[in-house]
Design a protein around this motif. Structure first.
Motif, mmCIF file in Angstrom:
data_model
loop_
_atom_site.group_PDB
_atom_site.id
_atom_site.type_symbol
_atom_site.label_atom_id
_atom_site.label_comp_id
_atom_site.label_asym_id
_atom_site.label_seq_id
_atom_site.Cartn_x
_atom_site.Cartn_y
_atom_site.Cartn_z
ATOM 1 N N LEU A 161 -0.010 5.432 6.248
ATOM 2 C CA LEU A 161 0.023 4.311 7.603
ATOM 3 C C LEU A 161 0.267 4.721 8.918
ATOM 4 O O LEU A 161 1.712 5.348 9.269
ATOM 5 C CB LEU A 161 -0.054 3.205 7.069
ATOM 6 C CG LEU A 161 -0.491 2.404 5.880
ATOM 7 C CD1 LEU A 161 0.079 1.423 5.240
ATOM 8 C CD2 LEU A 161 -2.107 2.068 5.706
ATOM 9 N N THR A 162 -0.842 4.504 10.191
ATOM 10 C CA THR A 162 -0.004 5.413 11.195
ATOM 11 C C THR A 162 -0.557 4.261 11.971
ATOM 12 O O THR A 162 -1.045 3.229 12.325
ATOM 13 C CB THR A 162 -0.896 5.752 11.750
ATOM 14 O OG1 THR A 162 -2.380 6.107 11.783
ATOM 15 C CG2 THR A 162 -0.373 7.075 10.929
ATOM 16 N N ALA A 174 4.389 5.770 9.703
ATOM 17 C CA ALA A 174 4.486 6.522 11.529
ATOM 18 C C ALA A 174 3.822 6.273 12.461
ATOM 19 O O ALA A 174 2.361 5.524 12.612
ATOM 20 C CB ALA A 174 4.316 8.060 11.021
ATOM 21 N N SER A 175 3.506 6.548 13.748
ATOM 22 C CA SER A 175 3.288 5.877 15.060
ATOM 23 C C SER A 175 3.385 7.102 15.949
ATOM 24 O O SER A 175 4.715 7.886 16.280
ATOM 25 C CB SER A 175 3.512 5.018 15.678
ATOM 26 O OG SER A 175 4.968 4.751 15.876
ATOM 27 N N ALA A 176 2.907 7.041 17.311
ATOM 28 C CA ALA A 176 2.769 7.401 18.224
ATOM 29 C C ALA A 176 2.602 6.944 19.436
ATOM 30 O O ALA A 176 1.987 5.675 19.440
ATOM 31 C CB ALA A 176 2.132 9.320 18.680
ATOM 32 N N GLU A 177 2.996 7.449 20.910
ATOM 33 C CA GLU A 177 2.531 6.251 21.996
ATOM 34 C C GLU A 177 2.668 8.049 23.180
ATOM 35 O O GLU A 177 3.085 8.479 22.532
ATOM 36 C CB GLU A 177 3.193 5.367 22.390
ATOM 37 C CG GLU A 177 5.313 5.936 22.500
ATOM 38 C CD GLU A 177 5.521 6.602 23.235
ATOM 39 O OE1 GLU A 177 5.068 5.934 24.103
ATOM 40 O OE2 GLU A 177 6.492 6.353 23.147
ATOM 41 N N GLU A 217 1.111 -1.350 -0.029
ATOM 42 C CA GLU A 217 0.029 0.520 0.135
ATOM 43 C C GLU A 217 1.218 1.004 0.275
ATOM 44 O O GLU A 217 0.201 2.657 -0.493
ATOM 45 C CB GLU A 217 -0.978 0.688 1.341
ATOM 46 C CG GLU A 217 -1.843 -1.133 1.648
ATOM 47 C CD GLU A 217 -3.118 -0.810 2.534
ATOM 48 O OE1 GLU A 217 -3.487 -0.186 2.843
ATOM 49 O OE2 GLU A 217 -2.514 -2.113 3.479
ATOM 50 N N LEU A 218 1.951 1.334 0.356
ATOM 51 C CA LEU A 218 2.766 2.702 0.161
ATOM 52 C C LEU A 218 4.064 1.892 -0.391
ATOM 53 O O LEU A 218 4.234 0.448 -1.101
ATOM 54 C CB LEU A 218 3.614 2.176 1.830
ATOM 55 C CG LEU A 218 2.542 3.481 2.737
ATOM 56 C CD1 LEU A 218 2.945 3.047 4.225
ATOM 57 C CD2 LEU A 218 1.813 4.104 2.358
#
Length: 419
Positions: A309-310, A277-280, A259-260
């Motif tokens: 996408l995350t 990418a992500s976060a927490e 997809e990427l």
């Protein structure tokens, strides 16, 4: 860090014995990477990350236990730089010989671009533990609202000369055995509250939510601006690299996907929309969903929006916060911690997101009860049936000098997921 995406190691001229050993290890890695199972695992990951799983996936990260699985005294190289490379190669071989999860052993050696970050203008201080692996305590450097003025926006600089030297050295050492690849920034994750708690202190941040919320909002807004500026600098200096491969993503999982990159991709210039990418916010594990959204997600949403996408979460229990998490832009992978209610999480998520479950690592210590472990893993597999599930064993700080427990844990998990 994922076993295939290695930390930057600067190569040097090695002694003849060290060089011979490293090349022998690299040859073994290359042979393992050619096995059909590796390509099969890549396809399984692509299906999984596209929400079309063939079965639950398994990833095992020994993390702190590596010092017991591959102790320093087991290394054979003499030079420190050579030993660092030896350790990285032997870890890949250890996966193949002893763990056998769904880690893909790639025929590659990653050279990281030498990128410098000026930081936030203040350095955290800690009170160390009296124990070698004990917990340190916060020693705050931000004591009042005026101290926020001491913060600075991080600046990025790229050392191309040092990068090219490292690349040339890696190619000379491994180029005829492994695919030597140059990568810039490929693991993108946002940790606003972690940065701030290290400067303000966790206890005081908790108090500020009630006593001085304006100060906390000001701090989060500044850090969000700083992170936004970092991403823009990566774009402007062309330092982003694709992570639709074995790059470690979020707090567990890998990025293999078709997809990427996004439509319109230019191989010479990677954009945020081409990447994961992500976060927490582990620090807010015990606060209400409302406060979590107010002091974290409001800022994370804007940071995640440009990416293709995350993912979200790490060790924090998101059971009662999933509605807000699922509303974040382009969400695909959600961390379900050992403290989460898997039944409630599964009911909310269905098959619309990757259920990135982190089983409790404590099963590797004390009484290794296989019956209890089977029942524990089977319960989550039962309640998530029909979903998109990955079992990610991490935060494994010790196995009490019993490395065979990693092997047996993985064997049991594989038996259950392949039923």
């Amino acid at each position: 860090m994922a076993p295939n995406h290695l930390a930057e190691v600067t190569l040097h001229m090695f002694s003849i014995p060290d060089r011979r050993l490293l090349r022998d290890l690299a040859q073994r890695v290359a042979e393992i990477a050619r096995l059909p199972i590796q390509a099969q695992r890549v396809e399984l990951w692509k299906r999984h990350n596209a929400l079309r799983p063939a079965r639950p996936m398994i990833l095992v990260f020994p993390e702190g236990s590596w010092r017991e699985l591959l102790p320093d005294e087991s290394l054979q190289c003499e030079g420190e730089a050579a030993r660092a490379i030896e350790r990285a190669l032997r870890r890949r071989l250890y996966y193949h010989d002893h763990i056998l999860d769904d880690t893909v052993i790639e025929r590659e050696w990653i050279v990281s671009k030498v990128i410098h970050n000026s930081g936030w203008g203040l350095e955290p201080r800690y009170t160390p533990s009296s124990q070698e692996t004990g917990a340190w305590a916060f020693d705050p450097v931000i004591l009042e609202p005026a101290d926020l003025d001491k913060l600075q926006l991080p600046q990025i600089s790229y050392d191309e000369a040092a990068t090219q030297r490292a690349l040339a050295e890696a190619q000379e050492l491994f180029g005829d055995i492994l695919d030597v690849k140059l990568k810039g920034v490929s693991h993108v994750s946002f940790h606003l509250m972690s940065v701030y708690c290290r400067l303000r202190g966790l206890h005081q941040v908790m108090v500020d939510m009630y006593d001085n919320p304006a100060m906390l909002r000001d701090a989060m807004a500044f850090l969000a601006r700083g992170y936004h500026g970092l991403v823009q600098q990566y774009v402007d200096q062309n330092l982003l690299s694709l992570n639709n491969d074995g790059t470690y993503h979020s707090s567990g999982g890998v990025g293999y996907t078709d997809e990427l990159p996004a439509p319109g991709f230019d191989p010479q210039r990677v954009r945020p929309c081409d990447m994961w990418a992500s976060a927490e916010v582990q620090e807010l594990a015990q606060v209400s969903p409302k406060m979590h959204a107010e002091f974290a997600m409001e800022y994370e949403r804007r940071l995640l929006a440009p990416f293709g996408l995350t993912g979200y979460g790490c060790c924090e229990d998101l059971t009662h916060k999933l509605a807000d998490v699922m509303a974040l832009p382009h969400m695909r992978r959600i961390s379900i911690s050992p403290w989460a209610n898997v039944d409630r999480c599964a009911a909310q998520m269905g098959n619309r997101y990757i259920f990135s479950w982190k089983p409790r690592p404590s099963d590797l210590v004390g009484d290794f009860d296989e019956g209890r472990l089977r029942a524990y893993l089977q319960h989550t597999l039962d309640v998530t049936r029909g979903g998109v599930v990955e079992l990610v064993l991490k935060d494994t700080h010790t196995c009490e000098q019993r490395p065979e427990r990693f092997t047996r844990w993985t064997e049991i998990a594989r038996e259950l997921v392949e039923r």
